[in-house]
Write an enzyme that holds these catalytic residues in place. Structure first.
Site, PDB file in Angstrom:
ATOM      1  N   HIS A  85      89.891  59.838 -54.874  1.00 20.17           N
ATOM      2  CA  HIS A  85      89.802  58.720 -55.804  1.00 20.17           C
ATOM      3  C   HIS A  85      90.929  57.714 -55.540  1.00 20.17           C
ATOM      4  O   HIS A  85      91.870  57.976 -54.790  1.00 20.17           O
ATOM      5  CB  HIS A  85      89.860  59.225 -57.243  1.00 20.17           C
ATOM      6  N   GLU A 122      93.401  56.692 -57.315  1.00 23.29           N
ATOM      7  CA  GLU A 122      94.749  57.113 -57.676  1.00 23.29           C
ATOM      8  C   GLU A 122      95.386  57.941 -56.567  1.00 23.29           C
ATOM      9  O   GLU A 122      96.588  57.812 -56.300  1.00 23.29           O
ATOM     10  CB  GLU A 122      94.712  57.933 -58.977  1.00 23.29           C
ATOM     11  N   CYS A 160      92.469  63.424 -61.553  1.00 28.39           N
ATOM     12  CA  CYS A 160      93.497  62.432 -61.214  1.00 28.39           C
ATOM     13  C   CYS A 160      94.634  62.420 -62.236  1.00 28.39           C
ATOM     14  O   CYS A 160      95.762  62.053 -61.894  1.00 28.39           O
ATOM     15  CB  CYS A 160      92.872  61.042 -61.103  1.00 28.39           C
ATOM     16  N   THR A 179      56.626  31.868 -54.843  1.00 27.06           N
ATOM     17  CA  THR A 179      57.245  32.960 -54.085  1.00 27.06           C
ATOM     18  C   THR A 179      56.495  33.253 -52.793  1.00 27.06           C
ATOM     19  O   THR A 179      57.004  33.973 -51.934  1.00 27.06           O
ATOM     20  CB  THR A 179      57.285  34.246 -54.926  1.00 27.06           C
ATOM     21  N   TRP A 224      59.621  32.282 -43.674  1.00 27.09           N
ATOM     22  CA  TRP A 224      60.701  32.484 -44.623  1.00 27.09           C
ATOM     23  C   TRP A 224      60.774  31.270 -45.541  1.00 27.09           C
ATOM     24  O   TRP A 224      60.786  30.138 -45.074  1.00 27.09           O
ATOM     25  CB  TRP A 224      62.028  32.668 -43.901  1.00 27.09           C
ATOM     26  N   THR A 241      53.470  44.799 -52.374  1.00 22.44           N
ATOM     27  CA  THR A 241      54.428  44.291 -51.381  1.00 22.44           C
ATOM     28  C   THR A 241      54.371  45.127 -50.102  1.00 22.44           C
ATOM     29  O   THR A 241      54.473  44.596 -48.998  1.00 22.44           O
ATOM     30  CB  THR A 241      55.851  44.302 -51.967  1.00 22.44           C
ATOM     31  N   LEU A 259      54.793  43.298 -60.778  1.00 23.12           N
ATOM     32  CA  LEU A 259      55.857  44.237 -61.118  1.00 23.12           C
ATOM     33  C   LEU A 259      57.031  43.518 -61.773  1.00 23.12           C
ATOM     34  O   LEU A 259      57.574  43.985 -62.783  1.00 23.12           O
ATOM     35  CB  LEU A 259      56.315  44.981 -59.861  1.00 23.12           C
TER      36      LEU A 259
END
Length: 368
Positions: A55, A57, A89, A166, A175, A201, A300
């Site tokens: 971690h 610390e 910790c 979209t 694109w 999709t 969705l």
């Protein structure tokens, strides 16, 4: 309320900067930074670099060495006090001999010992909490959402034209936005524990939904597919690589077509004729997903906002008009009047290449 000095704000700001370095590599653990300060000088720095690793610390204390004795530790999240993949910790801080611990916000994780501040006090260490609390919670909003709300933080990513399209009517969308926006999406993916999309999709775009920018050195996000009747082709690109994919359905009679070492099928309850999205989010949270990025079509995305499950929108808007023969951002058959519209709060907007990137949050109606 504890009052903090300008210098202390600077120390915690540095700890937050360090914590952000782990944005792509720590999930499902929170992003944490730590600085050790002695006589006004930063003598140790550290951040949680990887899931399962030491971690923040521990890294900071190792960096400080003997200079940690009688120093102050500034940490972006309450020090852990339980045994997990690493040791507690709080015990490491006591052993190092620090005299003061300042942390930005409490850790909501249920295994954390709530008596930790008293444990430090009993060892002669003073404890202060609340310095840059909001900033620290924002950095780990997905972790807080998973632990407290039992659902990941859900971000809808949308690439749109200036007139809100979209894709073309035939599904063509590559694109709409420019290269700078597409590079930015890679960072969004890298900072997410999972990416959610729909069967439509998969059928139209046949995406991989991977992090292609290898310089980010990210943990690969899990691909999550909503496929109500399990009708996507098992030959789709997303099922062919070595990345993990989870499919959620209500009819799993075809699941043997998808069972391999990288793909798992989950049968969940219905909401009407479709997958119960709230149940999906609860399962994802239970499996350690903090931040969920949605890259999906209008049905969705529309369902997520109608069910008030989306927390944020990241919208990349390109300077082109695609016209009327197009697909829109959201399928929302319940919105028939202007006063039924969903308002959003635009939190940030900036130019990104030729496009505009907007970050916004939905303003759901409070129940009467």
């Amino acid at each position: 309320m504890t009052e903090f000095t300008t210098e202390e704000v600077g120390y915690m700001s540095e700890a937050l900067r360090l914590a952000k370095l782990g944005c792509y590599t720590t999930h499902p653990n929170p992003r944490v930074g730590c600085v050790i300060v002695s006589d006004g000088d930063i003598v140790g720095k550290g951040w949680h670099q990887s899931y399962g690793g030491p971690h923040a610390e521990i890294h900071a204390l190792n960096d400080a060495g003997k200079k940690a004795r009688k120093a102050t530790a500034y940490i972006t999240l309450e020090p852990c006090s339980h045994h997990g993949k690493t040791g507690p910790c709080d015990e490491a801080l006591i052993e190092a001999g620090v005299s003061r611990v300042v942390y930005a916000t409490e850790d909501p994780f249920e295994k954390n010992d709530k008596s930790m501040p008293q444990k430090l006090n009993d060892a002669g260490i003073s404890v202060c909490v609340g310095l840059l609390r909001d900033e620290a919670k924002q950095l780990n909003r997905g972790f807080f959402s998973r632990v407290i709300n039992k659902k990941p933080f859900v971000t809808l990513k949308l690439g749109i034209s200036i007139d809100g399209a979209t894709a073309m009517e035939n599904g063509e969308s590559q694109w709409i936005t420019g290269e700078a926006a597409r590079e930015d999406v890679q960072k969004l993916r890298a900072s997410s524990g999972a990416i959610l999309t729909g069967s439509g999709t998969i059928k139209i775009d046949n995406p991989s939904l991977t992090v292609r920018d290898e310089t980010l050195k990210a943990i690969d996000p899990i691909r999550v597919i909503i496929d109500t009747k399990l009708q996507t082709s098992p030959d789709a690109k997303i099922y062919q690589d070595d990345k993990t994919t989870w499919i959620f359905c209500v009819d799993d009679k075809n699941k043997t077509l998808f069972q391999n070492k990288n793909t798992e099928v989950f049968k969940v309850d219905k909401n009407g004729n479709y997958v119960n999205l709230s149940s999906v989010l609860e399962i994802l949270a239970d499996k350690g997903i903090n931040d969920l990025l949605v890259e999906a079509g209008s049905h969705l995305c529309g369902a997520l906002i109608r069910e008030e499950l989306a927390n944020e929108f990241v919208i990349y808007q390109a300077p082109l008009i695609m016209g009327s023969n197009t697909r829109k951002m959201f399928h929302t058959p319940g919105y028939n009047k202007l006063n039924e519209s969903l308002k959003i709060n635009i939190k940030d907007s900036k130019k990104l290449g030729e496009d505009i990137k907007m970050i916004a949050e939905p303003i759901y109606r409070a129940e009467a």
